[in-house]
Design an enzyme around this catalytic site. Structure first.
Site, PDB file in Angstrom:
ATOM      1  CD  GLU A  34      53.048  50.273  63.135  1.00  0.00           C
ATOM      2  OE1 GLU A  34      52.597  51.132  63.925  1.00  0.00           O
ATOM      3  OE2 GLU A  34      53.488  50.547  61.998  1.00  0.00           O
ATOM      4  CG  LEU A  38      50.600  44.074  61.463  1.00  0.00           C
ATOM      5  CD1 LEU A  38      50.222  42.627  61.160  1.00  0.00           C
ATOM      6  CD2 LEU A  38      51.930  44.418  60.806  1.00  0.00           C
ATOM      7  N   GLY A  40      49.216  50.528  59.552  1.00  0.00           N
ATOM      8  CA  GLY A  40      49.534  51.938  59.666  1.00  0.00           C
ATOM      9  C   GLY A  40      48.323  52.848  59.622  1.00  0.00           C
ATOM     10  CE  LYS A  51      39.194  56.571  50.662  1.00  0.00           C
ATOM     11  NZ  LYS A  51      39.853  57.624  51.466  1.00  0.00           N
ATOM     12  CB  ALA A 112      62.042  51.940  65.408  1.00  0.00           C
ATOM     13  N   GLY A 173      40.000  69.988  51.355  1.00  0.00           N
ATOM     14  CA  GLY A 173      40.803  69.044  50.591  1.00  0.00           C
ATOM     15  C   GLY A 173      40.161  67.666  50.599  1.00  0.00           C
ATOM     16  CB  VAL A 257      44.332  72.186  57.965  1.00  0.00           C
ATOM     17  CG1 VAL A 257      43.076  73.013  58.121  1.00  0.00           C
ATOM     18  CG2 VAL A 257      44.869  71.774  59.339  1.00  0.00           C
ATOM     19  CG  ASP A 298      51.641  59.805  53.893  1.00  0.00           C
ATOM     20  OD1 ASP A 298      51.605  59.457  52.695  1.00  0.00           O
ATOM     21  OD2 ASP A 298      50.626  59.888  54.611  1.00  0.00           O
ATOM     22  CG  HIS A 418      26.741  49.742  24.039  1.00  0.00           C
ATOM     23  ND1 HIS A 418      26.682  51.094  24.277  1.00  0.00           N
ATOM     24  CD2 HIS A 418      25.473  49.327  23.760  1.00  0.00           C
ATOM     25  CE1 HIS A 418      25.429  51.499  24.145  1.00  0.00           C
ATOM     26  NE2 HIS A 418      24.680  50.443  23.827  1.00  0.00           N
TER      27      HIS A 418
END
Length: 432
Positions: A34, A38, A40, A51, A112, A173, A257, A298, A418
């Site tokens: 990395e 840690l 990412g 969040k 890397a 988005g 975007v 990704d 309920h």
């Protein structure tokens, strides 16, 4: 450190570190490389800090509506800088937890590169492995227009400790709408410019339309079908819509975007194929065009979600998660969530939150649940929700989809407590 490993993983985001931990638990010799921190992008520049701020924004909105319950909160003030510092504390705590998961993994900090062999070069050393996994994630895409340097991206936005009075967001988005919800809660005047004809272009149209209405009621101005042509030095944004040129004034412009892959050096020379968008091409086993080299998350462009990266890593390790049933969540106010699997023919049933006792009792009546099913068999194929706890409702239906349950089974065989929002699922299923 040894020069050969069972697995070398480049990138310590969710896909990378979870795969590393899983491989080590199987007794494999693992190296994880990395270049930054840690966790990412998800932990340091994306999911987690966003969040945290979304949660802070939700509390502000709840307090503003406390009067509906007879609770007076006239002296409440919101300090965005405090929320940002809290997010940093959460990130630190989670990074410490990840480090604990990787006790049996050889960690290397550095940039890397892929070299002949195939092998991985980092910090002047060369390492080989039976399997090399590229999990280098993505970065914010660049907006293409005149004056683009006047805009900030999502990484820069998360470093702010003070929000502008007027914020223009280019992109309707997931990223753009989450930041719109945050900024609006803290008092910013927010305008969202979206190129497509509807926000959340990849989401269910009914849910996107309903969310746009809810955000509009919160004072967020949303302009769809807007093509941005210029960002001026005074932070005004020029765009065209239906052939007419218009502009919106502001104090800050956020470009949201989309994302672009982060490709390690040496991939092209090693013969690793990229698609026309620049993502690494993989087969169903997540292997690239070079034997022994895999790409997850990704960077392969299949599904830009943290949990998708983790699931793809499990495939490389020999497991068989259902990639065709992939839930996604947007943490706007209210939140949205969606899950579906491919089907030749679908029908749907929709139910408003206002039909649910818990929603009315808790002041969360703004919402819509939509369940999709095959007309011939009644098998559940999808669920799309906008409203409180949308992600939790979709998680329930995800299990039903993976089990090939029918609408009748969902309504007749499952008992929902309920009063809860989950009763919306049974009510919708029973209505056909």
């Amino acid at each position: 450190m040894p020069s050969h490993y069972d697995i070398i993983i480049i990138g310590a985001g969710p896909g990378g570190y979870e795969t590393a931990a899983g491989a080590a638990s199987r007794g494999l010799k693992v190296m994880l490389v990395e270049r930054e921190a840690l966790g990412g992008t998800c932990l340091n520049h994306g999911c987690i800090p966003t969040k945290c701020l979304c949660s802070a924004a939700e509390k502000i909105v709840e307090i503003k509506h406390a009067g509906d319950f007879g609770v007076k909160a006239e002296l409440v003030s919101a300090d965005y800088a405090v929320a940002v510092r809290r997010a940093a504390d959460v990130m630190t705590e989670l990074r410490d937890g990840i480090a604990g998961l990787l006790d049996c993994v050889d960690m290397v900090t550095g940039e890397a590169s892929i070299t002949d062999g195939p092998a991985v070069a980092v910090n002047g050393e060369r390492y080989t492995a039976d399997k090399i996994i590229i999990a280098t994630g993505s970065k914010p895409a660049k907006l293409r227009c005149k004056g683009v340097e006047e805009a900030i991206d999502s990484n820069e936005f998360l470093k702010l400790e003070h929000l502008p009075g007027r914020l223009t967001i280019v992109g309707g988005g997931v990223i753009g709408l989450e930041f719109a919800s945050i900024a609006a809660a803290y008092g910013s005047e927010v305008t969202v410019l979206e190129y497509c004809t509807e926000i959340l272009p990849n989401f269910d149209a009914d849910i996107a339309k309903r969310l746009r209405s809810y955000l509009g009621r919160r004072g967020i101005e949303i302009v769809t079908g807007a093509e941005v042509t210029e960002i001026k030095a005074d932070k005004s944004v020029v765009y065209t819509r239906k052939g007419k040129e218009k502009s919106v004034d502001g104090d800050m412009v956020l470009s949201a975007v989309g994302r672009r892959p982060v490709i390690p050096n040496g991939c092209e020379a090693a013969g690793i194929a990229l698609d026309r968008r620049g993502f690494i091409v993989t087969d169903e086993a997540m292997q690239t065009s070079v034997a022994g080299i895999y790409a997850i998350g990704d960077v392969n462009g299949r599904c830009l979600l943290a949990h998708a990266a983790s699931a793809q890593g499990r495939i490389v390790l020999g497991e068989k998660p259902r990639l065709d049933i992939m839930p996604s969540v947007v943490f706007t106010i209210p939140e949205c969530a969606s899950v579906s699997k491919a089907s030749d023919s679908t029908a749907s049933v929709k139910l408003p939150y206002g039909a649910n006792g818990k929603a009315l009792a808790s002041g969360q009546a703004d919402g819509l649940l939509k369940i999709e099913y095959e007309p011939s068999t009644g098998i559940v194929t999808g669920c799309h929700v906008v409203g409180a706890h949308a992600a939790d409702l979709v998680a329930v239906v995800s299990v039903a989809i993976s089990s090939s349950m029918t609408m009748r089974q969902l309504a007749a065989e499952i008992i929902f407590a309920h009063p809860t929002l989950s009763e919306l699922i049974a009510q919708a299923a029973a209505s056909i």
